[in-house]
Motif scaffolding. Structure first.
Motif, PDB file in Angstrom:
ATOM      1  N   GLU A 121       0.829  -1.201   0.000  1.00  0.00           N
ATOM      2  CA  GLU A 121       0.000   0.000   0.000  1.00  0.00           C
ATOM      3  C   GLU A 121       0.863   1.250   0.000  1.00  0.00           C
ATOM      4  OE1 GLU A 121      -3.160   2.502  -0.151  1.00  0.00           O
ATOM      5  OE2 GLU A 121      -3.180   0.324  -0.423  1.00  0.00           O
ATOM      6  N   ARG A 135      -2.841  -0.565 -10.422  1.00  0.00           N
ATOM      7  CA  ARG A 135      -2.780  -2.032 -10.370  1.00  0.00           C
ATOM      8  C   ARG A 135      -2.054  -2.511  -9.113  1.00  0.00           C
ATOM      9  NH1 ARG A 135      -1.840  -1.289 -15.948  1.00  0.00           N
ATOM     10  NH2 ARG A 135       0.420  -1.545 -15.687  1.00  0.00           N
ATOM     11  N   ARG A 182      -2.030  -0.928  -6.274  1.00  0.00           N
ATOM     12  CA  ARG A 182      -2.951  -0.711  -5.142  1.00  0.00           C
ATOM     13  C   ARG A 182      -3.997  -1.824  -5.081  1.00  0.00           C
ATOM     14  NH1 ARG A 182      -4.921   5.224  -4.225  1.00  0.00           N
ATOM     15  NH2 ARG A 182      -2.886   5.230  -3.201  1.00  0.00           N
ATOM     16  N   GLU A 183      -4.460  -2.272  -6.277  1.00  0.00           N
ATOM     17  CA  GLU A 183      -5.407  -3.380  -6.295  1.00  0.00           C
ATOM     18  C   GLU A 183      -4.772  -4.638  -5.709  1.00  0.00           C
ATOM     19  OE1 GLU A 183      -6.444  -3.643 -10.373  1.00  0.00           O
ATOM     20  OE2 GLU A 183      -7.920  -1.997 -10.305  1.00  0.00           O
ATOM     21  N   GLY A 206      -4.720  -4.359  -2.075  1.00  0.00           N
ATOM     22  CA  GLY A 206      -6.037  -4.629  -1.509  1.00  0.00           C
ATOM     23  C   GLY A 206      -6.301  -6.118  -1.366  1.00  0.00           C
ATOM     24  N   ARG A 207      -5.899  -6.892  -2.409  1.00  0.00           N
ATOM     25  CA  ARG A 207      -6.112  -8.346  -2.344  1.00  0.00           C
ATOM     26  C   ARG A 207      -5.275  -8.970  -1.233  1.00  0.00           C
ATOM     27  NH1 ARG A 207      -5.979  -7.821  -8.043  1.00  0.00           N
ATOM     28  NH2 ARG A 207      -3.826  -8.633  -8.152  1.00  0.00           N
TER      29      ARG A 207
END
Length: 734
Positions: free
Chosen positions: A27, A49, A51-52, A55-56
């Protein structure tokens, strides 16, 4: 089956921590990269991408932390067991979080139940927080697995013993606490047990658990100075059942049938003694085995919810009555219990309960559990329900036959009041069983058929018992009303021919059969011929039911009673005006006349039992006001049926197109240009009465009505089957 994964706790803790750290760093990297790219005026999608991905990883880390917390709690509570291998010590944990939570909560609830059985009030209170978990299969399996069949039996036994002790010491606060909390604990246990003993449920504990329940049921148990059989304690669980998760047929096959056999074995000699000459002299009672609350004098103190009573209430239950209460919520369970003949017995369980054991049911004077069970078991349309209904009809007919005779004036007389009163508690479930099979009454009267082993004479004596109950008589009349409406619906419409037969649900062979004059088209005269035939046929079962009801009232000294309120309501609500569910309204005037009374939901009733259609039709037709106010002037039930028939015949003529070419000009029940019938729900009582009058005068329903009335007033069938000498009304009798 729950899948388990083996984990080494230190490694698992390290993995969870590293995942959380990785998520934090990703992050931070995504935020930094986004800032650099934006400052340089470059595409920021790589940062998005990243950041995604962060998140996962964060989601995975949170899942691992939840699992880590559960693993720690499972280990702390010693719910799961570790094992050592050369690679290290592993802890087994369910793969699914919900499964792990169910395993944990079920085990803790089971332990709390065990402590509650030892008298721990805090543990009993703790059980309440698990009341919503009984639908969770993993919870139920762990809960029942922790308790075992012995623990399941021990908890209600201990609750009852502690409750008696508290009451004997005058501890009203503890009595109130144990009664309320104990009742809720039994409800929880009952729902869990129903789930855990159903092979179709993922919570099923297996065949061995069912057999263990029966073994513990027959065993002797002890709580303090109280000794009891396991079934006496388990019965309190069955009585706490709310029907939401029905007990399975397998439960009734293994446990339920054994309960019936167990009581029979324990009471056989004592009950036989009540029937010997000495027992009859002293009027010895046929006493059933009480459940534990009943044997300890606790009344309804351990009945939760709607079954609870005020402290000190003397309501008692036998363990078999409690079993009936549990079995009544499922047709399959009720069939498994009643449609069975135990090894070595010469009678079925149903026969045994209605004859050999009936005195024990009368002893407690609480017939609701058995009556509800009978309704569940006999009111279906499947083969087993019909077989049980026929058996019930034949047995009760044989039992009450000796209660009746012929009086000096030729009417029915109750010769043996004790025998009649002995079986009147079963009049309503008998009426419901016959109502669900009302077509059998027509077959018996018209075709000299049999219903199981019951012939027309048997049915007549059964009806003498069934019609003695007001609600039972109403059920029979509603069912026969639906039967007549269905019969009238089989009549072809005006204008049926080979070109429209398929569209109207008929065949070319039907057209040939209905076309009486051979011109290739069904005419009004053809339709009238078949309406007259159906009307006469349907009048006979109506006559049988109503005349037997009248004779039973005479025998009871109630012959001055006016029309039953149920029939007045049926007439007042114009019950006969609806067509059968799924019927095709082919008459032009029928279009729109039924308005909101018919909907898709009503059509879905097509094919249902006549008594079920009657029940739902009654709900649909009742619109808060009487449409046919002639009901207020009805002097007896026969006049009420006359009016119902008139309503049904008018509706049939409307549906079949018999009224389509009649003029509606200046008629108060018509509207619009060209005039059409008003929807029935919009007609005033005066307009509806005018509609019936118009149907009689202009449509020709008077001939149909006279045909019905002539057959309906002929009561020779009742005379023949009940051995009476009452003149038919058509010949001058009352």
């Amino acid at each position: 089956m729950t899948e388990f994964t083996g984990v080494r706790q230190p490694a698992f803790d390290a993995m969870a921590g590293k995942h959380a750290e990785a998520a934090r760093r990703l992050e931070e990297l995504a935020r930094a990269l986004h800032g650099e790219l934006r400052s340089a005026g470059l595409d920021t999608s790589p940062a998005v991408r990243l950041r995604e991905l962060a998140g996962r990883v964060t989601t995975q880390a949170e899942d691992l932390r939840r699992r880590q917390k559960l693993v720690h709690e499972l280990q702390r509570q010693q719910v799961t067991f570790g094992r050592s291998t050369p690679a290290g010590s592993f802890l087994e944990a369910p793969d699914g979080l919900d499964a792990a939570q169910g395993l944990l909560d079920g085990t803790l609830a089971g332990r709390a139940a065990g402590k509650a059985a030892d008298g721990d009030a805090k543990a009993l209170a703790e059980l309440e927080k698990y009341t919503s978990r009984t639908g969770d299969a993993e919870f139920v399996k762990a809960f029942l697995g922790t308790l075992g069949a012995q623990g399941v039996t021990r908890l209600p036994g201990s609750l009852a013993a502690h409750l008696r002790e508290a009451r004997s010491h005058g501890d009203s606060d503890r009595v109130a606490l144990l009664s309320a909390a104990g009742g809720r604990a039994l409800r929880l246990l009952s729902t869990a047990l129903a789930n855990g003993t159903d092979p179709r449920s993922p919570a099923y504990r297996g065949d061995a658990f069912l057999k263990d329940l029966a073994h513990q049921g027959r065993a002797q148990h002890r709580a303090g100075d109280t000794t009891y059989s396991g079934y006496q304690a388990q019965a309190l669980i069955w009585r706490a059942h709310d029907g939401k998760t029905p007990y399975s047929e397998e439960f009734m096959e293994v446990v339920g049938r054994d309960v019936i056999a167990y009581e029979h074995e324990q009471r056989k000699d004592a009950w036989a003694a009540t029937k010997d000459p000495l027992g009859r002299v002293f009027k010895a009672d046929q006493i059933p085995i009480m459940d534990l609350a009943g044997s300890l004098g606790l009344g309804t103190l351990l009945r939760p919810g709607t079954h609870a009573g005020a402290p000190g209430t003397q309501g008692r239950s036998s363990l078999v009555d409690d079993l009936f209460h549990a079995a009544r919520s499922s047709r399959e369970a009720s069939h498994a219990l009643l449609a069975h003949t135990p090894a070595g017995w010469k009678e079925s369980v149903l026969d045994y309960l209605l004859t050999t054991r009936w005195g024990a049911s009368r002893y407690l004077d609480d017939y609701a559990p058995f009556n509800d069970l009978l309704v569940t078991a006999t009111a279906g349309q499947d083969a087993t329900s019909k077989r049980l209904a026929a058996e019930l009809t034949k047995i009760l007919a044989d039992e009450v036959r000796g209660a009746f005779g012929r009086s000096a004036d030729g009417n029915l007389e109750i010769k043996n009041r004790d025998r009649f009163d002995r079986y009147t508690p079963l009049s309503y479930p008998l009426a419901r069983a016959i109502s669900a099979n009302i077509d059998e009454l027509s077959r018996l009267l018209l075709n000299h058929a049999t219903f199981g082993k019951a012939a027309a004479e048997d049915m007549s004596y059964a009806l003498a018992l069934a019609t003695s109950h007001d609600a039972g008589f109403e059920s029979l009349m509603r069912a026969q009303t639906e039967h007549m409406r269905a019969a009238l619906d089989t009549v072809p419409p005006v204008g049926l021919d080979a070109s429209n037969a398929a569209r109207l649900g008929f065949t070319k062979a039907d057209v040939k059969r209905f076309d009486m004059d051979g011109d290739g088209r069904v005419s009004k005269d053809d339709v009238m011929t078949f309406l007259e035939d159906r009307t006469s046929v349907e009048a006979r079962p109506f006559s049988h039911i109503v005349e037997i009801r009248r004779q039973v009232l005479i025998a009871q000294g109630l012959d001055d009673k006016k029309a039953d309120e149920s029939l007045k309501n049926m007439v007042g609500n114009a019950l006969g005006l609806l067509p059968m569910p799924g019927a095709r309204q082919v008459g032009e005037l029928a279009t729109g006349a039924f308005g909101e009374l018919i909907s898709t939901g009503y059509d879905k009733l097509a094919g249902a039992a006549y008594d079920e259609i009657a029940r739902q039709t009654a709900q649909r037709i009742s619109h808060g006001r009487y449409l046919d106010t002639s009901s207020r002037m009805l002097a007896d039930n026969r006049l009420a049926v006359d009016r119902l028939a008139e309503q049904m015949l008018a509706t049939a003529m409307l549906n079949k197109g018999m009224l389509d070419d009649l003029s509606l000009d200046q008629q108060p029940f018509a509207q619009g240009t060209p005039p059409t019938l008003k929807p029935f729900v919009e007609m005033t009582p005066q307009e509806y009465s005018k509609f019936l009058e118009w149907t009689r005068r202009a449509g020709g329903s008077n001939a149909l009505f006279n045909e019905f009335r002539k057959t309906f007033r002929t009561t020779s069938d009742v005379n023949d089957y009940l051995g009476l000498e009452v003149p038919s009304s058509s010949e001058g009798g009352r």
